[in-house]
Design a protein around this motif. Structure first.
Motif, PDB file in Angstrom:
ATOM      1  N   MET A   1       0.844  -1.195   0.000  1.00 21.43           N
ATOM      2  CA  MET A   1       0.000   0.000   0.000  1.00 21.43           C
ATOM      3  C   MET A   1       0.881   1.248   0.000  1.00 21.43           C
ATOM      4  N   ARG A   2       0.864   1.973  -1.113  1.00 28.41           N
ATOM      5  CA  ARG A   2       1.657   3.201  -1.179  1.00 28.41           C
ATOM      6  C   ARG A   2       0.890   4.379  -0.577  1.00 28.41           C
ATOM      7  N   TYR A   3      -0.399   4.481  -0.880  1.00 28.15           N
ATOM      8  CA  TYR A   3      -1.211   5.593  -0.400  1.00 28.15           C
ATOM      9  C   TYR A   3      -2.054   5.132   0.783  1.00 28.15           C
ATOM     10  N   PHE A   4      -1.854   5.758   1.937  1.00 28.82           N
ATOM     11  CA  PHE A   4      -2.605   5.397   3.131  1.00 28.82           C
ATOM     12  C   PHE A   4      -3.946   6.120   3.127  1.00 28.82           C
ATOM     13  N   PRO A   5      -5.066   5.388   3.179  1.00 30.52           N
ATOM     14  CA  PRO A   5      -6.381   6.048   3.111  1.00 30.52           C
ATOM     15  C   PRO A   5      -6.754   6.709   4.433  1.00 30.52           C
ATOM     16  N   ILE A   6      -7.079   7.992   4.380  1.00 30.08           N
ATOM     17  CA  ILE A   6      -7.544   8.726   5.558  1.00 30.08           C
ATOM     18  C   ILE A   6      -8.687   9.650   5.139  1.00 30.08           C
ATOM     19  N   PHE A   7      -9.462  10.103   6.120  1.00 27.65           N
ATOM     20  CA  PHE A   7     -10.507  11.090   5.874  1.00 27.65           C
ATOM     21  C   PHE A   7     -10.106  12.374   6.588  1.00 27.65           C
ATOM     22  N   VAL A   8     -10.018  13.463   5.857  1.00 29.77           N
ATOM     23  CA  VAL A   8      -9.534  14.731   6.395  1.00 29.77           C
ATOM     24  C   VAL A   8     -10.714  15.640   6.723  1.00 29.77           C
ATOM     25  N   ASP A   9     -10.726  16.214   7.927  1.00 29.14           N
ATOM     26  CA  ASP A   9     -11.767  17.152   8.332  1.00 29.14           C
ATOM     27  C   ASP A   9     -11.491  18.511   7.685  1.00 29.14           C
ATOM     28  N   LEU A  10     -12.345  18.922   6.747  1.00 26.09           N
ATOM     29  CA  LEU A  10     -12.165  20.200   6.065  1.00 26.09           C
ATOM     30  C   LEU A  10     -13.166  21.256   6.520  1.00 26.09           C
ATOM     31  N   ASN A  11     -13.936  20.965   7.552  1.00 21.39           N
ATOM     32  CA  ASN A  11     -14.944  21.913   7.987  1.00 21.39           C
ATOM     33  C   ASN A  11     -14.311  23.228   8.427  1.00 21.39           C
ATOM     34  N   ASP A  12     -14.728  24.316   7.772  1.00 27.54           N
ATOM     35  CA  ASP A  12     -14.228  25.673   8.064  1.00 27.54           C
ATOM     36  C   ASP A  12     -12.726  25.825   7.828  1.00 27.54           C
ATOM     37  N   ARG A  13     -12.146  24.961   6.992  1.00 28.47           N
ATOM     38  CA  ARG A  13     -10.720  25.069   6.680  1.00 28.47           C
ATOM     39  C   ARG A  13     -10.553  25.460   5.207  1.00 28.47           C
ATOM     40  N   PRO A  14      -9.544  26.281   4.911  1.00 29.89           N
ATOM     41  CA  PRO A  14      -9.364  26.736   3.525  1.00 29.89           C
ATOM     42  C   PRO A  14      -8.711  25.679   2.640  1.00 29.89           C
ATOM     43  N   VAL A  15      -9.249  25.530   1.444  1.00 27.10           N
ATOM     44  CA  VAL A  15      -8.657  24.684   0.414  1.00 27.10           C
ATOM     45  C   VAL A  15      -8.433  25.552  -0.812  1.00 27.10           C
ATOM     46  N   THR A  16      -7.227  25.524  -1.354  1.00 25.26           N
ATOM     47  CA  THR A  16      -6.875  26.371  -2.490  1.00 25.26           C
ATOM     48  C   THR A  16      -6.839  25.548  -3.767  1.00 25.26           C
ATOM     49  N   VAL A  17      -7.519  26.057  -4.794  1.00 27.57           N
ATOM     50  CA  VAL A  17      -7.556  25.421  -6.106  1.00 27.57           C
ATOM     51  C   VAL A  17      -6.912  26.369  -7.107  1.00 27.57           C
ATOM     52  N   VAL A  18      -5.880  25.897  -7.785  1.00 25.17           N
ATOM     53  CA  VAL A  18      -5.218  26.706  -8.810  1.00 25.17           C
ATOM     54  C   VAL A  18      -5.780  26.292 -10.167  1.00 25.17           C
ATOM     55  N   GLY A  19      -6.419  27.232 -10.839  1.00 21.08           N
ATOM     56  CA  GLY A  19      -7.055  26.945 -12.124  1.00 21.08           C
ATOM     57  C   GLY A  19      -8.535  27.246 -12.068  1.00 21.08           C
ATOM     58  N   GLY A  20      -9.088  27.645 -13.211  1.00 16.94           N
ATOM     59  CA  GLY A  20     -10.513  28.011 -13.239  1.00 16.94           C
ATOM     60  C   GLY A  20     -11.280  27.348 -14.355  1.00 16.94           C
TER      61      GLY A  20
END
Length: 339
Positions: A1-20
């Motif tokens: 297993m290379r990628y460890f599966p987790i669930f991230v709490d994003l409530n009220d946290r900023p996520v930045t997306v580059v591109g429109g």
């Protein structure tokens, strides 16, 4: 297993997306299912992004400082992907460059959403179509009201915690809640039947717990040859008394919090005493061995403890080579035809 599966709490946290563009829009649609604050960096926005009130268009031009404070970063601009990935890594921020897992620190799985029940399927970027196909199958299996059922369970958690002790009794309550008549009544919208079913579950649990033993015999070391019933017993077990020779791959199928007690797998190795002690304390005990011991079953029965035997599928025998007779007078003709 290379990628460890987790669930991230994003409530009220900023996520930045580059591109429109459309690629950025796909990621934003997924983020809109969370409580994240969505920040976009792009020279122009897709019309759907521009119309979305939760999208914050923070800049038209990119520089690394715009990533600071973000919980996650998505880069959906092919011209900037490597630069954004390097900047995010330097800031210690998880980053996903769309369609470029080699420079990403996380990837996005296929998702089945029955909020708050979420199923994620990943193939580590090796077979996305396989992941999508599995997603479609699982999606078809799960009723749309499953998330509402989970919310109903959350409303009962405090009462269950006060009335039912942790361990097998509490697991048994929730198993009947999620997979029995209570679930069916809830999914069908029959509120009276649902409420009555819940009360019946509490009443049934008020009875004194009865320990029991399940004897699982292994026909082979291949975990795929365990029956469905055997796998279910391993998932339900409070305690697993197993021969030391039982393969780890089979033990991995058990619940992680089940207590595992290895024994030598020989007569009078202490396994019988363990079975009796744990079962008398009201636990579900699984005895996992290559074959069921008559001495152990007789001892359990003599103490009035309920038990059952669960065989597994025996290992297939190697195919035998069948020699077909060949007439000597036509052997040369057969060899000539074969060549």
């Amino acid at each position: 297993m290379r990628y460890f599966p987790i669930f991230v709490d994003l409530n009220d946290r900023p996520v930045t997306v580059v591109g429109g563009t459309e690629e950025a829009l796909r990621k934003v649609r997924l983020l809109l299912k969370t409580g994240a604050a969505i920040n976009i960096i792009a020279p122009a926005l897709h019309e759907e992004l521009a119309a979305e009130p939760r999208v914050n268009w923070i800049a038209k031009g990119y520089h690394a400082g715009l990533l600071e404070g973000a919980a996650l970063v998505y880069s959906a601009d092919a011209a900037l992907n490597e630069r954004v990935a390097d900047d995010a890594k330097a800031l210690g921020i998880p980053v996903n460059a769309v369609d470029n897992p080699d420079i990403s620190t996380f990837i996005v799985p296929s998702i089945v959403d029955r909020d708050p029940v979420v199923v994620a399927i990943g193939t580590e970027g090796t077979a996305p179509i396989l992941g999508q196909g599995l997603r479609a199958r699982i999606d078809a299996m799960l009723p749309q009201a499953l998330g509402d059922l989970a919310q109903a369970a959350a409303a009962l958690r405090h009462r269950v915690a006060e009335a039912i002790p942790p361990g097998n009794r509490r697991r048994a309550f929730w198993y009947r809640f999620f997979f029995g008549d209570v679930r069916e009544a809830f999914i069908a919208g029959e509120s009276c039947s649902y409420l009555a079913g819940v009360e019946n579950l509490f009443a049934a649990d008020a009875q004194a717990p009865q320990g029991r033993v399940a004897f699982l015999s292994l026909g082979s070391e291949d975990p795929e040859l365990l029956t469905i019933k055997a796998q279910r017993k391993l998932q339900e077990a409070d305690v697993i008394v197993h021969d030391r020779a039982v393969p780890q791959a089979i033990l991995e199928l058990a619940r992680r919090d089940a207590v595992r007690m290895p024994v030598k797998g020989e007569l009078f190795d202490g396994a019988t005493d363990l079975l009796l002690t744990e079962a008398k304390s009201g636990k579900l005990v699984v005895r996992l061995s290559t074959e069921v011991s008559l001495e152990e079953t007789v001892s359990v029965a003599a103490e009035g403890i309920a038990f059952e035997t669960v065989p597994s599928v025996p290992a297939p025998k190697a195919a035998e080579v069948i020699a077909f007779p060949v007439r000597e007078d036509i052997r040369e003709d057969i060899l000539r035809a074969a060549s």
